[in-house]
Design an enzyme around this catalytic site. Sequence first.
Site, PDB file in Angstrom:
ATOM      1  N   CYS A 381       0.827  -1.202   0.000  1.00  0.00           N
ATOM      2  CA  CYS A 381       0.000   0.000   0.000  1.00  0.00           C
ATOM      3  C   CYS A 381       0.868   1.261   0.000  1.00  0.00           C
ATOM      4  O   CYS A 381       1.457   1.593  -1.016  1.00  0.00           O
ATOM      5  CB  CYS A 381      -0.979  -0.033   1.175  1.00  0.00           C
ATOM      6  SG  CYS A 381      -2.345   1.139   0.997  1.00  0.00           S
ATOM      7  N   HIS A 507      -3.433  -5.062  -0.049  1.00  0.00           N
ATOM      8  CA  HIS A 507      -2.915  -5.625   1.204  1.00  0.00           C
ATOM      9  C   HIS A 507      -2.969  -7.159   1.151  1.00  0.00           C
ATOM     10  O   HIS A 507      -3.935  -7.764   1.619  1.00  0.00           O
ATOM     11  CB  HIS A 507      -3.744  -5.127   2.390  1.00  0.00           C
ATOM     12  CG  HIS A 507      -3.520  -3.683   2.735  1.00  0.00           C
ATOM     13  ND1 HIS A 507      -2.578  -3.275   3.643  1.00  0.00           N
ATOM     14  CD2 HIS A 507      -4.135  -2.561   2.264  1.00  0.00           C
ATOM     15  CE1 HIS A 507      -2.609  -1.947   3.733  1.00  0.00           C
ATOM     16  NE2 HIS A 507      -3.540  -1.499   2.910  1.00  0.00           N
ATOM     17  N   GLU A 509      -1.514  -9.276   2.916  1.00  0.00           N
ATOM     18  CA  GLU A 509      -1.414  -9.901   4.249  1.00  0.00           C
ATOM     19  C   GLU A 509      -2.770 -10.369   4.770  1.00  0.00           C
ATOM     20  O   GLU A 509      -2.842 -11.311   5.568  1.00  0.00           O
ATOM     21  CB  GLU A 509      -0.772  -8.938   5.253  1.00  0.00           C
ATOM     22  CG  GLU A 509      -1.549  -7.677   5.589  1.00  0.00           C
ATOM     23  CD  GLU A 509      -1.258  -6.490   4.690  1.00  0.00           C
ATOM     24  OE1 GLU A 509      -1.484  -5.345   5.098  1.00  0.00           O
ATOM     25  OE2 GLU A 509      -0.787  -6.715   3.551  1.00  0.00           O
TER      26      GLU A 509
END
Length: 554
Positions: A381, A507, A509
Site C-alpha cells: 500500500c 494488502h 497480508e
Amino acid sequence: MAKYIFVTGGVVSSIGKGIVAASLGRLLKSRDYSIAILKLDPYINVDPGTMSPFQHGEVFVTEDGAETDLDLGHYERFTDTSMSKLSNVTTGAIYQAVINKERRGDYHGGTVQVIPHITSEIKDRIHRVANNGNPDMVIVEIGGTVGDIESLPFIEAIRQFRKDVGRENVVYMHVTLMPWIPSAGEMKTKPTQHSVKELQSVGIQPDILVCRSDRQLPQNIKDKISEFCNIQPECVMTGQDVKSIYEVPLAMEREGLAEQVLRLLGMPQRQPDLRSWQTLVERLYRSEHTVEVAIVGKYVRLSDAYLSVIEALKHGAIALNSNINLHWVNSEDIEVYGAEKFLGDIDAIVVPGGFGHRGVNGKVAAVSYARDRQIPFLGLCLGMQCAVIDWARNVVNLSDANSAEFAPESKNPVIHLLPEQQDVVNLGGTMRLGLYACRLVPHTLAHQLYNEAIIYERHRHRYEFNNAYRSLFLESGYVISGTSPDGRLVETVELPSHPYFIATQFHPEFQSRPSRPHPLFQGLIKAALDRKQQQESHPEEAQELALATTLYVE
C-alpha cells in the site's frame, strides 16, 4: 436452529478472548461443523477505520469492504473462513441504527431506551449472522471486560438471548485470569471468583471457564473454582501461555473445550481432524533457518498495528521450515540516523501501509536502501507508493517527486488522489475498500508467484499511481506487473534487475493463512534465504557488493 457460544472476558483487557474464540472455531470446524464468528465491540466509533493504530492496532479489511477489529483476522486465519460486514458490530453502529430508525418514525413515537431498543438491535445483529449461510454454530465475542459500563448493553442482550432461543441452544464461556504470585508461591483464584461474581450480578452464569495462566492449573485449583463459581469441574479449563498462538487450538483440545461445548449444546461428539494443524505447529518449532526481517513503519511502538503482516511473514517462513527474527524500525529514526544503522544486517525489508506524511521520507530511504543493496523487498500500500517516489527521485531524477497526500503543491505528484475520492467528505468507510480484481502481466515476478492471470486482493487506500508518469517509469526500467482489469489502476510494480523487489497497492497480508501462506510473503522469505545462503557460500562477493553500494550511496 443455530447454536450460540458467547465469549466474555474478565479481570483485565487483552486477556485473549479473540484467540480463544478463534481456537474454538478451529476445533469445531475440525469436527465438520460449520461456524460463523461475530465480534461485538463496546466503543462508540462506528468502525475502527478512523481510529489511530496506536490506540486500536490494525484495521482488518474484509472481502466486502468492512473496516473491522483485528480479531477478525485471527478468526479468518484460524478457521480459514472469510468474515463479512456482519462479523463486527460496535456500540456506535448499534446506536446509529437505532437513531436512524427513530428518525424515520419506526418506533411510532415511543420513548427509545437501552432496553428494549438497543438490546433488540444487538440481538438482531446476532441473528443476521446466524441467518447468513445458516451455520451450525455462531461464536460471539464480547469486547472489553465484564464490569465496564460500555459493555453493559451487550451483556444484557446476550443474557436475554438464552431466554429467546432456549437454554439448550446457548453456552456462556468466560475467559479470566489466574495469576501466580511468586512471593507466595501459589496460584490465586480470587480474580476469577470476583470476575464470575460480576458476571452473575448481571444475570449470567458462565458454563465454561478458560483460566489464563502461565502454568497448568492443578486439579485441586480447578475443583476450588468449580465449587466457588458454580461450574462443573470438567468445564474449568487451563488457558496456559504457549510459544505461538497457533498452538492454542491444540492446547484447548487437550483441555476438552470443544467436547464440553458440544455436550452442553446437546450436539453429536465427532472425531476431530487436527492432523494438518498439528503438522503446522511441529514445523513452527522445528525450523531449520532463521531470517532477519525488518518492518519499517511509523507505528512500530505497537506491533498490533501490523498484526496481519507479522502473521503473513510467519506463514511464509513456516512453509519453508524457517523462522523469522523481526526487527522493528521506526521510519522517523531512519530520517535522522540513516538506513545503514538499522538495515545493515537485514535479510529482507518490508515497508507496510500507513497514512500521513510523518516518517514517509524514512520509508522512501528504506526502499532505496533495499533497491541499492539488492535486499529482498516487499512494499504494501503506502510501501508501494514510497517505492514509486524513490524511483522517481533517485532514478528518473524528479528530485521533488512526492505524493499529493503529503505535498499537495508538488510539481511531480507521482501519487495522486483516486478520481472517485475527489468529493469525499466523511473519512470513515469511504476509501477504496475490499476485494478487487487485478490482471497480472505474463512473465513477471507477480505472475510467477501467483501463477494466475487474474487475482483478487483486498484494498484500503485513497491514493494511486499517477498515470501521467506511467510511460516515464516504463522507459526507465520499472515494471508495472499488475493493473485493474481495465488497465487504469496500477496494482503492482517490480524491478526485474533485482533478486526480489515487488510492491503492491493492495494488502496481501489479509488473505494469508497458516496452511496457505500468501505467495508474496513466501516469495520474500525464499528470496531472503537464497541471498543469505549465497552470502555464506561466497562472502567475498557480498563484501564487494556492500562496498560498491556504500560508495554509490555516498
